[in-house]
Design a protein around this motif. Structure first.
Motif, PDB file in Angstrom:
ATOM      1  N   ALA A 229       0.830  -1.203   0.000  1.00 18.17           N
ATOM      2  CA  ALA A 229       0.000   0.000   0.000  1.00 18.17           C
ATOM      3  C   ALA A 229       0.867   1.256   0.000  1.00 18.17           C
ATOM      4  N   VAL A 230       1.967   1.209   0.745  1.00 25.25           N
ATOM      5  CA  VAL A 230       2.898   2.347   0.768  1.00 25.25           C
ATOM      6  C   VAL A 230       3.488   2.569  -0.617  1.00 25.25           C
ATOM      7  N   ARG A 231       3.839   1.503  -1.283  1.00 26.53           N
ATOM      8  CA  ARG A 231       4.379   1.644  -2.645  1.00 26.53           C
ATOM      9  C   ARG A 231       3.328   2.224  -3.598  1.00 26.53           C
ATOM     10  N   GLN A 232       2.080   1.849  -3.396  1.00 24.95           N
ATOM     11  CA  GLN A 232       1.024   2.410  -4.244  1.00 24.95           C
ATOM     12  C   GLN A 232       0.845   3.896  -3.976  1.00 24.95           C
ATOM     13  N   GLU A 233       1.042   4.309  -2.720  1.00 22.22           N
ATOM     14  CA  GLU A 233       0.991   5.742  -2.408  1.00 22.22           C
ATOM     15  C   GLU A 233       2.137   6.479  -3.093  1.00 22.22           C
ATOM     16  N   GLU A 234       3.329   5.885  -3.042  1.00 19.76           N
ATOM     17  CA  GLU A 234       4.519   6.570  -3.557  1.00 19.76           C
ATOM     18  C   GLU A 234       4.577   6.598  -5.079  1.00 19.76           C
ATOM     19  N   HIS A 235       4.111   5.544  -5.717  1.00 21.16           N
ATOM     20  CA  HIS A 235       4.348   5.402  -7.154  1.00 21.16           C
ATOM     21  C   HIS A 235       3.090   5.401  -8.019  1.00 21.16           C
ATOM     22  N   TYR A 236       1.930   5.234  -7.390  1.00 22.09           N
ATOM     23  CA  TYR A 236       0.704   5.097  -8.194  1.00 22.09           C
ATOM     24  C   TYR A 236      -0.402   6.037  -7.736  1.00 22.09           C
ATOM     25  N   GLY A 237       0.015   7.149  -7.156  1.00 21.65           N
ATOM     26  CA  GLY A 237      -0.935   8.187  -6.803  1.00 21.65           C
ATOM     27  C   GLY A 237      -1.916   7.811  -5.713  1.00 21.65           C
ATOM     28  N   GLY A 238      -1.573   6.839  -4.889  1.00 18.51           N
ATOM     29  CA  GLY A 238      -2.448   6.453  -3.797  1.00 18.51           C
ATOM     30  C   GLY A 238      -3.655   5.652  -4.221  1.00 18.51           C
ATOM     31  N   ARG A 239      -3.637   5.080  -5.417  1.00 22.80           N
ATOM     32  CA  ARG A 239      -4.746   4.218  -5.820  1.00 22.80           C
ATOM     33  C   ARG A 239      -4.453   2.814  -5.305  1.00 22.80           C
ATOM     34  N   TYR A 240      -5.278   2.371  -4.350  1.00 22.53           N
ATOM     35  CA  TYR A 240      -5.054   1.088  -3.700  1.00 22.53           C
ATOM     36  C   TYR A 240      -5.781  -0.015  -4.456  1.00 22.53           C
ATOM     37  N   VAL A 241      -5.012  -0.903  -5.037  1.00 22.18           N
ATOM     38  CA  VAL A 241      -5.589  -2.034  -5.758  1.00 22.18           C
ATOM     39  C   VAL A 241      -5.116  -3.311  -5.076  1.00 22.18           C
ATOM     40  N   GLY A 242      -6.029  -3.975  -4.388  1.00 22.63           N
ATOM     41  CA  GLY A 242      -5.712  -5.252  -3.768  1.00 22.63           C
ATOM     42  C   GLY A 242      -4.953  -5.183  -2.472  1.00 22.63           C
ATOM     43  N   THR A 243      -4.805  -4.009  -1.874  1.00 18.66           N
ATOM     44  CA  THR A 243      -3.987  -3.908  -0.665  1.00 18.66           C
ATOM     45  C   THR A 243      -4.787  -3.582   0.596  1.00 18.66           C
ATOM     46  N   LYS A 244      -6.013  -3.135   0.458  1.00 21.57           N
ATOM     47  CA  LYS A 244      -6.817  -2.794   1.638  1.00 21.57           C
ATOM     48  C   LYS A 244      -7.965  -3.794   1.761  1.00 21.57           C
ATOM     49  N   TYR A 245      -8.301  -4.155   2.998  1.00 20.45           N
ATOM     50  CA  TYR A 245      -9.356  -5.146   3.238  1.00 20.45           C
ATOM     51  C   TYR A 245      -9.877  -4.983   4.658  1.00 20.45           C
ATOM     52  N   THR A 246     -10.857  -5.785   5.017  1.00 21.46           N
ATOM     53  CA  THR A 246     -11.424  -5.780   6.369  1.00 21.46           C
ATOM     54  C   THR A 246     -11.110  -7.094   7.054  1.00 21.46           C
ATOM     55  N   ASN A 247     -10.478  -7.026   8.203  1.00 23.42           N
ATOM     56  CA  ASN A 247     -10.112  -8.230   8.943  1.00 23.42           C
ATOM     57  C   ASN A 247     -11.224  -8.660   9.893  1.00 23.42           C
ATOM     58  N   PRO A 248     -11.293  -9.946  10.202  1.00 22.70           N
ATOM     59  CA  PRO A 248     -12.142 -10.388  11.310  1.00 22.70           C
ATOM     60  C   PRO A 248     -11.479 -10.034  12.632  1.00 22.70           C
ATOM     61  N   ALA A 249     -12.160 -10.285  13.715  1.00 21.49           N
ATOM     62  CA  ALA A 249     -11.566 -10.090  15.045  1.00 21.49           C
ATOM     63  C   ALA A 249     -10.713 -11.319  15.352  1.00 21.49           C
ATOM     64  N   PHE A 250      -9.429 -11.188  15.145  1.00 19.56           N
ATOM     65  CA  PHE A 250      -8.551 -12.348  15.341  1.00 19.56           C
ATOM     66  C   PHE A 250      -8.569 -12.837  16.781  1.00 19.56           C
ATOM     67  N   ASP A 251      -8.732 -11.935  17.732  1.00 17.64           N
ATOM     68  CA  ASP A 251      -8.787 -12.354  19.128  1.00 17.64           C
ATOM     69  C   ASP A 251     -10.008 -13.222  19.392  1.00 17.64           C
ATOM     70  N   ALA A 252     -11.136 -12.896  18.751  1.00 18.07           N
ATOM     71  CA  ALA A 252     -12.347 -13.708  18.907  1.00 18.07           C
ATOM     72  C   ALA A 252     -12.166 -15.084  18.275  1.00 18.07           C
ATOM     73  N   ILE A 253     -11.475 -15.126  17.132  1.00 25.60           N
ATOM     74  CA  ILE A 253     -11.195 -16.407  16.482  1.00 25.60           C
ATOM     75  C   ILE A 253     -10.319 -17.270  17.394  1.00 25.60           C
ATOM     76  N   ALA A 254      -9.339 -16.649  18.035  1.00 27.22           N
ATOM     77  CA  ALA A 254      -8.479 -17.395  18.962  1.00 27.22           C
ATOM     78  C   ALA A 254      -9.314 -17.991  20.094  1.00 27.22           C
ATOM     79  N   ARG A 255     -10.207 -17.193  20.662  1.00 25.54           N
ATOM     80  CA  ARG A 255     -11.049 -17.705  21.752  1.00 25.54           C
ATOM     81  C   ARG A 255     -11.964 -18.815  21.251  1.00 25.54           C
ATOM     82  N   GLU A 256     -12.453 -18.705  20.031  1.00 26.28           N
ATOM     83  CA  GLU A 256     -13.311 -19.745  19.469  1.00 26.28           C
ATOM     84  C   GLU A 256     -12.553 -21.074  19.355  1.00 26.28           C
ATOM     85  N   PHE A 257     -11.262 -20.994  19.084  1.00 25.57           N
ATOM     86  CA  PHE A 257     -10.443 -22.209  19.034  1.00 25.57           C
ATOM     87  C   PHE A 257     -10.114 -22.738  20.428  1.00 25.57           C
ATOM     88  N   GLY A 258     -10.386 -21.957  21.457  1.00 25.54           N
ATOM     89  CA  GLY A 258     -10.166 -22.422  22.819  1.00 25.54           C
ATOM     90  C   GLY A 258      -8.895 -21.925  23.465  1.00 25.54           C
TER      91      GLY A 258
END
Length: 544
Positions: free
Chosen positions: A477-506
């Motif tokens: 994403a930083v490289r896209q900012e520096e070289h491609y005018g800040g157009r983010y292609v394939g670098t930004k997303y929404t994560n799940p709550a990893f801590d909740a997933i850990a608790r679900e596994f026990g």
């Protein structure tokens, strides 16, 4: 005896204690025999994890360690871990099941050119046959640990695994039990002319530098390296794969050189008039794309890997020698007071340590995100004795600055690094070690292998995982900012709550969202008896 029995007996007699893998019909008979053997088997949720765990376990124990999988897709999933082991010369024994030998070559079901593919990144490969089964299996184990170690590939067609095959003869049985199948020291003394030339170059030098590499790990030469550096008062940098070969908290340490290092260390390297490579490869990582060493510097290259001599630099002295013998013989040739570089060494190493501390100094407290430097400070505060692992990515910016004082202090496959390697390496290292292991991983890499949290819980592996979560493939994403005018292609997303997933596994899981939460959260994580995870929501631009 059937093939599966002979293979497992070979592993057992060669001292293999640990195997990791994913089940499949072509390896069920091998796993069944393994259940009654001295080889402990851990089932993982993905073959990449199995290969990564095997690599770290082998690094920690110096014994060949098995990664085993089913034919076709299962074998393909081992590729990342085995290829990484090849680049860092780690004795992973990759076992793949295969379709029956009677149908190979017909594009049958899961068949593919597994031998041709694995040949590119293994030290030795064999497809076992009924007539030569015992000899072939024994030779593969010996190849894994002889000379400079490395991964080997053993492919077992299903019918050969089940068939009556040539057993191990009594001589092989005895040899396997009596020979040390650990990655053992290979001794090769430097020739006398090379030793004399190194002595003369040391006498003439003003700003020498030692670069220590992987040979030091596998030949148990760290004590000899330390004696050499301390007696001559020469600063020591290491390659990424040899971190801990020289203690990074030592007053003569410049940490890992070049890629991922600190400017203060690299600047000294660029000004060195004598560079002594002891067991290093002069790779692109170690030399910053071959820009680190001055054109007029004198170069000494001592290694057990003949193919590396004069490969990237034409050295003034080349010698095929192990690090311990090289250090001892050169010290014997140097008069006690002829060579000492204390003033140059002290100034460079003090500058390096001060720069490291400055880079880890947190900024002003953040109200809604976490400064990753606070995480590192909390780990140093609350963890008394620990090893750590990382994967590839921008999250590595600050964890890599933690000093590594021995060869079991850091586990990384940096010569073929990639996202997702931190967790598998951490699980394998934690199984092998008594000390606490901490995995620092980015959210992108962790999400690729997070299913193996279940492995950590099932096997009660007390690994502590710290996710430095910036909700992006941030280095790109930083490289896209520096070289491609800040157009983010394939670098930004929404994560799940990893801590909740850990608790679900026990297991223990906790989110960390502000700077004020960090210290107590890290303390709670380290107090957990079993595996635990912190999902730390870091400021994406600090360290990017």
């Amino acid at each position: 005896m059937d093939g599966a029995s002979v293979l497992v007996e070979t592993l057992e007699r060669a001292g293999v204690s640990q195997a990791f893998g994913v089940v499949g019909t072509t390896v069920l008979s091998i796993l069944d025999k393994m259940a009654d053997s001295e080889v402990s088997y851990v089932s993982t949720r993905h073959e990449q994890t199995a290969a990564g765990m095997a690599a770290a376990y082998a690094m920690a124990t110096r014994e060949p360690t098995v990664s085993i999988s089913h034919v076709g897709p299962g074998a393909a999933n081992q590729v990342i871990g085995v290829a990484a082991a090849f680049r860092d010369e780690i004795p992973v024994v990759s076992i793949t099941g295969n379709e029956p030998s009677t149908v190979l070559g017909t594009d049958y079901n899961h068949e593919w050119d597994v031998m041709g593919v694995f040949e590119e990144f293994t030290k030795h490969g064999v497809q076992l046959t009924e007539a030569q089964f015992g000899r072939q299996a024994r030779m593969a184990l010996l190849q894994a640990v002889s000379g400079m170690p490395g991964p080997v590939h053993i492919d077992v067609p299903k019918d050969v695994s089940d068939a009556e095959v040539s057993p191990l003869d009594e001589r092989s049985r005895t040899m396997l039990r009596e020979r040390d199948f650990h990655a053992t020291p290979t001794r090769a003394r430097p020739d006398s002319a090379s030793v004399a030339a190194v002595r003369d170059h040391l006498i003439d030098a003003e700003r020498p530098l030692i670069i220590a590499g992987t040979d030091v790990r596998w030949t148990e030469s760290a004590p000899a390296l330390r004696e050499f550096a301390e007696r001559l008062q020469i600063p020591v940098a290491t390659s990424q794969s040899a971190r801990g070969a020289f203690p990074e908290s030592h007053e003569l340490s410049l940490g890992p050189v070049a890629h991922g290092s600190i400017d203060a260390g690299n600047e000294y390297a660029k000004s060195a008039d004598l560079v002594i490579s002891i067991g290093a490869r002069f790779s692109d990582l170690t030399t910053d794309d071959w820009q680190l060493i001055a054109a007029d510097a004198v170069i000494v290259h001592a290694t057990l890997r003949a193919r590396e001599l004069d490969r990237h630099y034409v050295a003034d002295v080349t010698t095929l020698a192990d690090p311990g013998s090289f250090c001892a013989d050169v010290l014997d040739a140097v008069a006690e007071d002829d060579v000492r570089f204390a003033s140059e060494a002290n100034a460079a190493c003090v500058a390096f340590d001060e720069a490291r501390r400055d880079l880890l100094e947190p900024g002003p407290e953040l109200p809604d995100r976490v400064d990753p430097r606070r995480v590192i400070a909390a780990v140093e505060k609350h963890a008394d004795d620990f090893a750590y692992t990382t994967g590839g990515g921008v999250h590595n910016t600050f964890p890599r600055l933690l000093p590594v004082d021995d060869l079991r202090g850091y586990f990384g496959t940096r010569n073929f690094t990639g996202m997702s390697q931190g967790l598998p390496l951490g699980l394998g290292a934690q199984l092998a070690l008594d000390r606490q292991v901490i995995t620092f991983e980015g959210d992108g890499g962790f999400a690729m292998v997070m299913q193996d949290l279940e492995t950590a819980v099932r096997e009660d592996i007390p690994l502590k995982i710290i996710i430095l979560n910036n909700d992006a493939y941030m280095s790109h994403a930083v490289r896209q900012e520096e070289h491609y005018g800040g157009r983010y292609v394939g670098t930004k997303y929404t994560n799940p709550a990893f801590d909740a997933i850990a608790r679900e596994f026990g297991m223990f899981g906790e989110p960390v969202e502000t700077d004020s939460d960090v210290d107590a959260a890290v303390e709670r994580l380290l107090a957990v008896d079993g595996p635990g995870l912190l999902d730390v929501h870091v400021d994406p631009y600090i360290g990017s």
